[in-house]
Design an enzyme around this catalytic site. Structure first.
Site, mmCIF file in Angstrom:
data_model
loop_
_atom_site.group_PDB
_atom_site.id
_atom_site.type_symbol
_atom_site.label_atom_id
_atom_site.label_comp_id
_atom_site.label_asym_id
_atom_site.label_seq_id
_atom_site.Cartn_x
_atom_site.Cartn_y
_atom_site.Cartn_z
ATOM 1 N N ARG A 1 -3.458 -12.038 3.205
ATOM 2 C CA ARG A 1 -4.712 -11.550 2.640
ATOM 3 C C ARG A 1 -4.819 -11.999 1.187
ATOM 4 O O ARG A 1 -3.869 -11.859 0.426
ATOM 5 C CB ARG A 1 -4.764 -9.994 2.642
ATOM 6 C CG ARG A 1 -4.786 -9.300 3.984
ATOM 7 C CD ARG A 1 -5.901 -9.648 4.929
ATOM 8 N NE ARG A 1 -7.199 -9.984 4.370
ATOM 9 C CZ ARG A 1 -8.145 -9.118 3.990
ATOM 10 N NH1 ARG A 1 -7.931 -7.830 4.075
ATOM 11 N NH2 ARG A 1 -9.312 -9.540 3.531
ATOM 12 N N TYR B 1 0.834 -1.197 0.000
ATOM 13 C CA TYR B 1 0.000 0.000 0.000
ATOM 14 C C TYR B 1 0.873 1.253 0.000
ATOM 15 O O TYR B 1 1.896 1.300 0.699
ATOM 16 C CB TYR B 1 -0.871 0.056 1.254
ATOM 17 C CG TYR B 1 -2.067 -0.852 1.231
ATOM 18 C CD1 TYR B 1 -3.270 -0.444 0.662
ATOM 19 C CD2 TYR B 1 -2.008 -2.120 1.786
ATOM 20 C CE1 TYR B 1 -4.376 -1.273 0.654
ATOM 21 C CE2 TYR B 1 -3.111 -2.962 1.778
ATOM 22 C CZ TYR B 1 -4.286 -2.531 1.209
ATOM 23 O OH TYR B 1 -5.378 -3.353 1.206
ATOM 24 N N HIS C 1 -7.492 -8.191 -2.833
ATOM 25 C CA HIS C 1 -8.773 -7.564 -2.522
ATOM 26 C C HIS C 1 -8.732 -6.077 -2.804
ATOM 27 O O HIS C 1 -7.673 -5.453 -2.778
ATOM 28 C CB HIS C 1 -9.167 -7.796 -1.053
ATOM 29 C CG HIS C 1 -8.205 -7.193 -0.085
ATOM 30 N ND1 HIS C 1 -7.033 -7.813 0.263
ATOM 31 C CD2 HIS C 1 -8.210 -6.021 0.601
ATOM 32 C CE1 HIS C 1 -6.367 -7.050 1.116
ATOM 33 N NE2 HIS C 1 -7.059 -5.944 1.337
ATOM 34 N N TYR D 1 -0.947 -10.031 0.279
ATOM 35 C CA TYR D 1 0.140 -9.570 1.151
ATOM 36 C C TYR D 1 0.045 -10.238 2.515
ATOM 37 O O TYR D 1 -1.040 -10.624 2.952
ATOM 38 C CB TYR D 1 0.136 -8.041 1.273
ATOM 39 C CG TYR D 1 -1.133 -7.429 1.818
ATOM 40 C CD1 TYR D 1 -1.382 -7.354 3.196
ATOM 41 C CD2 TYR D 1 -2.084 -6.888 0.954
ATOM 42 C CE1 TYR D 1 -2.538 -6.760 3.681
ATOM 43 C CE2 TYR D 1 -3.240 -6.295 1.436
ATOM 44 C CZ TYR D 1 -3.463 -6.237 2.804
ATOM 45 O OH TYR D 1 -4.616 -5.652 3.278
ATOM 46 N N HIS E 1 -10.650 -2.588 -1.385
ATOM 47 C CA HIS E 1 -11.547 -2.015 -0.374
ATOM 48 C C HIS E 1 -12.531 -1.072 -1.062
ATOM 49 O O HIS E 1 -12.117 -0.268 -1.909
ATOM 50 C CB HIS E 1 -10.743 -1.225 0.661
ATOM 51 C CG HIS E 1 -9.794 -2.062 1.468
ATOM 52 N ND1 HIS E 1 -10.130 -2.591 2.693
ATOM 53 C CD2 HIS E 1 -8.523 -2.476 1.234
ATOM 54 C CE1 HIS E 1 -9.100 -3.266 3.183
ATOM 55 N NE2 HIS E 1 -8.106 -3.212 2.319
HETATM 56 FE FE LIG Z 1 -6.256 -4.405 2.541
#
Ligand SMILES: [Fe+3]
Lengths: 189, 240
Positions: free
Chosen positions: B155, B106, B158, B145, B160
Site C-alpha cells: 500500500r 496499525y 495513505h 505497508y 483513511h
Molecule cells: Fe490502510
C-alpha cells in the site's frame, strides 16, 4: 480545484474501501480502546419502542464477513427524522461475524410507505459502501404496497425484511448476503 | 411529486464493486444491479455533529494517544475544504481518520505486520469543518505497508477518511494518498479506480507555504460531497 470562478459542477471525491482496520477510526471500542466522546455506538434508542436487531453479513462463499462496519439511520417511532433521526454504528464480531444494534422501531416516513431503517455496509473488499434497508415483517401489507418496492422482486423484498427472532436477546434477525442466490437488494440512493 | 434532492451518484467516478486485482472484492461484490428508489427524508437528512462533541486533542494524532511522548515520524498537517458538487462549502462535516504509524503498522489487534507499534500513537482522530468548510488535523505521515493480495503487494502511504456531510446521501469513506509516492500507480486498491485522472483527486498536494516552520509540513486535500439539485434546494428553502 481552484479558488477562481466556478462554471460547472465539481466531481464527488471517489470512494475507497474502508479496509480491515476501519474500527480504529470509527468504532475503537470494538478493538478494546475507549470510544471517543459522543461517538455513535450500537445503541441509538432505549425505552418504549426499542428493538434489537442482529445478523450476519455473508460473502459469496457463504462465509461471515467478520470485519464489517454497519451504520443505521432511521426515523423515531412517530416517523420523525430531522434532528430526531436515530443514528448508530455497529461492527461484526471478529470471531462469529454477528453484528447487533438497538434502535427504535421507526414510524413510516409518509402515508402509503412501509417504515424502514436505512443501512450502510463498509468492509474490506467493498469499494463503495453498500446501501440497503431493513423492513419489518409485521408490515407485510405496507411492504407489498410500497412504491419503492414495486420494482423489487418478491424474493428481493424478502431479502429486505427482517425475521422475528425466536430466541436469544434480539427481537429481529437481519442477515445480509453480499452476493449469490440469496443476494440482498442494494440501492443506488 | 418526484423529488430527487441530491444529484445521483456518478458511479463512473467511483470504483466498481467487482475489481478482481483487489482479491477481497471478488466474494464481496454484489452481482445484481442496484435498485434506484426515490430519494426520501432519510436520504436528505443525516446525523448532526457539532464542534462541542470533539475533545481538544481529537485532531492532533501526534499527541492524542500520548503515553508520555509524541508520535514518531514525519510531522504533517493535513488541511483543505469540504465542498459539495455545487462548490458550496459544507460546514460541520465530521471527518474521522485512521492510519498506520510511521513504520506502516496499525494499532489494531488484527495487524500482525512486523514493524513495531508506537506507544505514543493510536492512529485515530477526528475533526469537523468550519463555517467555510475548512478542516485541519495534525499527524505523522503513515508508512507504506505490505499486505497479502498478489503475493506481497504494498500500500502507498495513505490516511483513511470517513466523512459525514449534512445528509446521509453524502456519506463517504475514502483514502488520501501523498503526492509523489511511487507506490500509488502500483496499488491494486488505488487501481480499483480505472481512470488515473480520477485517482489524482485522492492525492494530497504538498503545501509548502503553509508549513508550520520548524515543526510540520503541510498537505492540502479538498473533499467533494454530493450536491443538492439547485431547483429542489430553492423550493425546499421556501417551504422548510
Ligand atoms: Fe490502510
Amino acid at each position: 480545484m481552484s479558488d477562481g470562478p466556478f462554471d460547472g459542477r465539481l466531481k464527488e471525491t471517489p470512494s475507497q474501501t474502508a479496509g480491515p482496520y476501519v474500527h480504529i477510526g470509527t468504532a475503537p471500542q470494538s478493538i478494546g480502546r475507549p470510544a471517543l466522546p459522543n461517538q455513535p455506538g450500537p445503541v441509538a434508542f432505549e425505552g418504549t419502542g426499542a428493538v434489537t436487531v442482529e445478523g450476519i453479513v455473508y460473502d459469496g462463499a457463504g462465509e461471515p464477513v467478520r470485519d464489517a462496519m454497519i451504520e443505521f439511520w432511521g426515523a423515531d417511532p412517530d416517523g420523525r427524522v430531522g434532528r430526531n433521526g436515530l443514528f448508530g454504528r455497529t461492527t461484526s464480531d471478529f470471531r462469529t461475524g454477528v453484528y447487533r444494534f438497538r434502535t427504535a422501531r421507526p414510524g413510516p416516513l409518509k402515508a402509503g410507505t412501509a417504515p424502514y431503517i436505512a443501512i450502510l455496509i463498509f468492509a474490506r473488499g467493498i469499494n463503495l459502501h453498500l446501501a440497503t434497508r431493513l423492513y419489518f415483517p409485521e408490515n407485510r401489507a405496507q411492504i407489498d404496497a410500497d412504491p419503492d418496492l414495486r420494482r423489487v422482486s418478491p424474493s428481493g423484498r424478502a431479502s429486505l425484511t427482517a425475521v422475528k427472532a425466536s430466541d436469544g436477546e434480539a427481537d429481529y434477525r437481519f442477515d445480509i448476503h453480499l452476493q449469490g442466490e440469496n443476494e440482498t437488494v442494494f440501492f443506488d440512493v | 411529486m418526484t423529488v430527487h434532492p441530491f444529484y445521483r451518484r456518478e458511479r463512473n467516478q467511483h470504483p466498481p464493486a467487482l475489481t478482481p486485482n483487489y482479491k477481497s472484492s471478488v466474494l464481496r461484490a454484489p452481482f445484481r444491479p442496484l435498485v434506484s428508489p426515490e430519494q426520501a427524508e432519510l436520504d436528505w437528512t443525516g446525523p448532526a455533529f457539532g464542534h462541542d462533541m470533539l475533545g481538544p486533542l481529537d485532531n492532533d494524532l501526534i499527541r492524542n494517544a500520548s503515553a508520555g511522548g509524541e508520535a514518531l515520524g514525519e510531522r504533517i498537517i493535513v488541511h483543505g475544504r469540504v465542498l459539495d458538487e455545487n462548490a458550496r462549502p459544507v460546514p460541520n462535516a465530521l471527518i474521522e481518520v485512521w492510519q498506520a504509524n510511521a513504520g506502516g503498522r496499525y494499532a489494531h489487534s488484527n495487524d500482525t505486520y512486523l514493524a513495531p507499534l508506537d506507544p505514543n500513537f493510536s492512529g485515530c482522530g477526528r475533526t469537523i469543518s468550519g463555517a467555510d468548510g475548512t478542516y485541519v488535523f495534525r499527524t505523522i505521515k503513515p508508512g507504506p505497508y505490505p499486505w497479502p493480495n498478489n503475493g506481497s503487494d504494498w500500500r502507498p502511504a495513505h490516511i483513511h477518511l470517513s466523512i459525514f456531510g449534512e445528509a446521509f446521501a453524502q456519506r463517504l469513506i475514502t483514502q488520501l494518498y501523498f503526492e509523489g509516492d511511487p507506490l500509488i500507480p502500483l496499488c491494486p486498491i488505488v487501481n480499483t479506480i480505472p481512470d488515473p485522472a480520477i485517482v489524482e483527486r485522492l492525492v494530497a498536494r504538498l503545501d509548502f507555504k503553509n508549513q508550520m516552520p520548524f515543526d510540520c509540513l503541510a498537505y492540502r486535500f479538498d473533499i467533494v460531497l454530493r450536491g443538492r439539485r439547485q431547483t429542489y434546494f430553492e423550493n425546499r428553502e421556501e417551504g422548510a
